[in-house]
Write an enzyme that holds these catalytic residues in place. Structure first.
Site, mmCIF file in Angstrom:
data_model
loop_
_atom_site.group_PDB
_atom_site.id
_atom_site.type_symbol
_atom_site.label_atom_id
_atom_site.label_comp_id
_atom_site.label_asym_id
_atom_site.label_seq_id
_atom_site.Cartn_x
_atom_site.Cartn_y
_atom_site.Cartn_z
ATOM 1 N N ASP A 1 -9.091 6.342 -1.841
ATOM 2 C CA ASP A 1 -8.207 6.502 -2.918
ATOM 3 C C ASP A 1 -8.723 7.272 -4.035
ATOM 4 O O ASP A 1 -9.953 7.520 -4.040
ATOM 5 C CB ASP A 1 -7.273 5.337 -3.024
ATOM 6 C CG ASP A 1 -7.732 4.466 -4.144
ATOM 7 O OD1 ASP A 1 -9.131 4.501 -4.223
ATOM 8 O OD2 ASP A 1 -7.287 3.763 -4.801
ATOM 9 N N GLU B 1 0.956 -1.377 0.050
ATOM 10 C CA GLU B 1 0.055 0.106 0.001
ATOM 11 C C GLU B 1 0.872 1.400 0.062
ATOM 12 O O GLU B 1 0.420 2.210 -0.730
ATOM 13 C CB GLU B 1 -0.898 -0.158 1.339
ATOM 14 C CG GLU B 1 -1.952 -1.040 1.042
ATOM 15 C CD GLU B 1 -2.999 -0.705 -0.124
ATOM 16 O OE1 GLU B 1 -2.774 0.343 -0.737
ATOM 17 O OE2 GLU B 1 -3.701 -1.879 -0.434
ATOM 18 N N TYR C 1 -6.205 6.923 4.052
ATOM 19 C CA TYR C 1 -6.446 5.719 3.137
ATOM 20 C C TYR C 1 -5.604 4.566 3.522
ATOM 21 O O TYR C 1 -6.272 3.671 3.560
ATOM 22 C CB TYR C 1 -5.872 6.250 1.816
ATOM 23 C CG TYR C 1 -5.604 4.883 0.984
ATOM 24 C CD1 TYR C 1 -6.715 4.278 0.353
ATOM 25 C CD2 TYR C 1 -4.355 4.526 0.719
ATOM 26 C CE1 TYR C 1 -6.563 3.218 -0.423
ATOM 27 C CE2 TYR C 1 -4.351 3.256 -0.152
ATOM 28 C CZ TYR C 1 -5.351 2.701 -0.361
ATOM 29 O OH TYR C 1 -5.219 1.438 -1.007
#
Length: 378
Positions: free
Chosen positions: A158, A57, A140
């Site tokens: 996102d 991520e 996020y």
DNA sequence: AATACGGGGGT
DNA sequence: ACCCCAGTATT
């Protein structure tokens, strides 16, 4: 169960616009079913343990999947767990990140690994609240880790989600605004908490939303509406607003910087310098360079002032590199110096091969640095 | 609320 | 050229 309707999402999110009179479950089920049949196989998806989710991520922030793949594989092999990452020296993790950009991401990754070792005994926390305290983890990423790794019913908003949700509701709010993003997070949060008892699977739902944005409701060019599981009820499509939604204010123009770059060499060595710990390309290694355009004589003078004894100087082809907010227009010289040369303290004068192997040099210099790399290979 | 922060791919 | 990307931290 609470019969949340789609218009509630829209009202929560921006208070403007659209009403779609269908139930929310019509959104969740088709999306999750579509994902079952269309999810890409990605290296961080087969085994969603928190460490893999976390690293992927962070790498994926503002970065395309295809660009991340090789970095992810290499990173996982070199630093397979939190403990290894926490113990990794700066130059090594920068080298692993070399070329990926936004280098603070890996600096923060390292700092967070230390936090996790100290505060959580090496286990990555599973709540948004705790995750948010870790360096480099914002709204996020906290949501992504909590939902994908731990299947918590929390949103992960996102750029994809912003686009997809704006379109399906035909919401013309400016998605660059923080307030719009927060509102979408709140509305998705409420929806997910409710629907998790009705078939919504957080790790699947969030990834599916992003997958839809990446593969169908694409950011560049026309979306592939006929392939979309929401084809029948996407308000942007029904209202012919696909071309105008999402609404985004455009960023301001870049400034241009003229720079002069020096490739300082003898038979086997090359000169590098570590950049400051803060700011652009912090902590990376660079070819010596200065602001402005230097004539050959001035360039020679500069090289002497750095402690070298130049033998020959030759101009190289100009090159440019575009960053987000700056554009470098580089003029360059290759300078052959004596082997007994003694550069100033902050300058490394190392064997070219060692330099290429051990130090992270940003892509900005690739026009000149690649020539060094090619030489090594032979 | 703006701005800094990389690099590369798409149109 | 301009857009965008599985954003975050700082000002």
């Amino acid at each position: 169960m609470v019969d949340l309707r789609f218009r509630d999402i829209v009202r929560f999110s921006c208070g403007c616009n659209m009403v779609a009179d269908f139930e929310l479950k019509k959104l969740v089920k088709p999306l999750q079913d579509w994902f079952d049949g269309h999810a890409r196989v990605l290296p961080w998806r087969d085994d969603p343990k928190a460490y893999k989710v976390w690293i992927s991520e962070i790498m994926l922030q503002q970065t395309r999947v295809e660009a991340v793949k090789p970095y992810f594989a290499r990173f996982m092999e070199a630093l397979p767990d939190v403990e290894a990452l926490a113990a990794c020296p700066e130059d090594r993790y920068l080298k692993l990140w070399e070329g990926l950009g936004y280098y603070n991401r890996v600096r923060n990754l390292h700092a967070a690994a230390e936090q996790i070792m100290e505060q959580y005994g090496g286990t990555i926390p599973d709540t948004v609240e705790e995750l948010l305290r870790l360096k480099g983890i914002g709204s996020y990423t906290a949501g992504a880790i909590a939902s994908i790794a731990y299947n918590r019913p929390v949103p992960a908003v996102d750029g994809n989600v912003l686009r997809v949700i704006s379109r399906v509701c035909a919401d013309d709010s400016d998605i660059m605004k923080q307030s719009v993003r927060s509102a979408m997070e709140r509305s998705l949060q409420a929806m997910m908490e409710t629907e998790v008892t009705n078939g919504l699977i957080p790790r699947k739902f969030n990834q599916a939303l992003m997958e839809l944005g990446a593969m169908v409701c694409v950011p560049n060019g026309a979306p592939h509406c006929p392939e979309c599981p929401w084809y029948g009820f996407c308000e942007a499509r029904l209202q012919d607003k696909i071309d105008t939604i999402p609404v985004k204010t455009r960023a301001k123009a870049r400034r241009i910087e003229e720079r002069t770059v020096f490739v300082i060499r003898d038979g086997e060595h090359v000169a590098l310098r570590k950049r400051p710990a803060k700011g652009l390309l912090a902590g990376l290694y660079e070819l010596l360079n200065v602001s402005g355009i230097l004539e050959q004589q001035e360039a020679l003078e500069y090289v002497k002032n750095q402690g070298f004894s130049p033998i020959r100087i030759q101009a190289l082809a100009p090159a440019r590199h575009i960053f987000s907010h700056v554009e470098w227009h580089m003029h360059a010289y290759v300078v052959l110096v004596e082997e007994t040369t003694a550069p100033k303290e902050n300058i490394l004068f190392t064997e070219a091969q060692k330099a290429v192997e051990n130090y992270a040099v940003p892509s900005a210099f690739s026009a000149y640095w690649n020539a060094i790399k090619m030489e090594i290979k032979e």
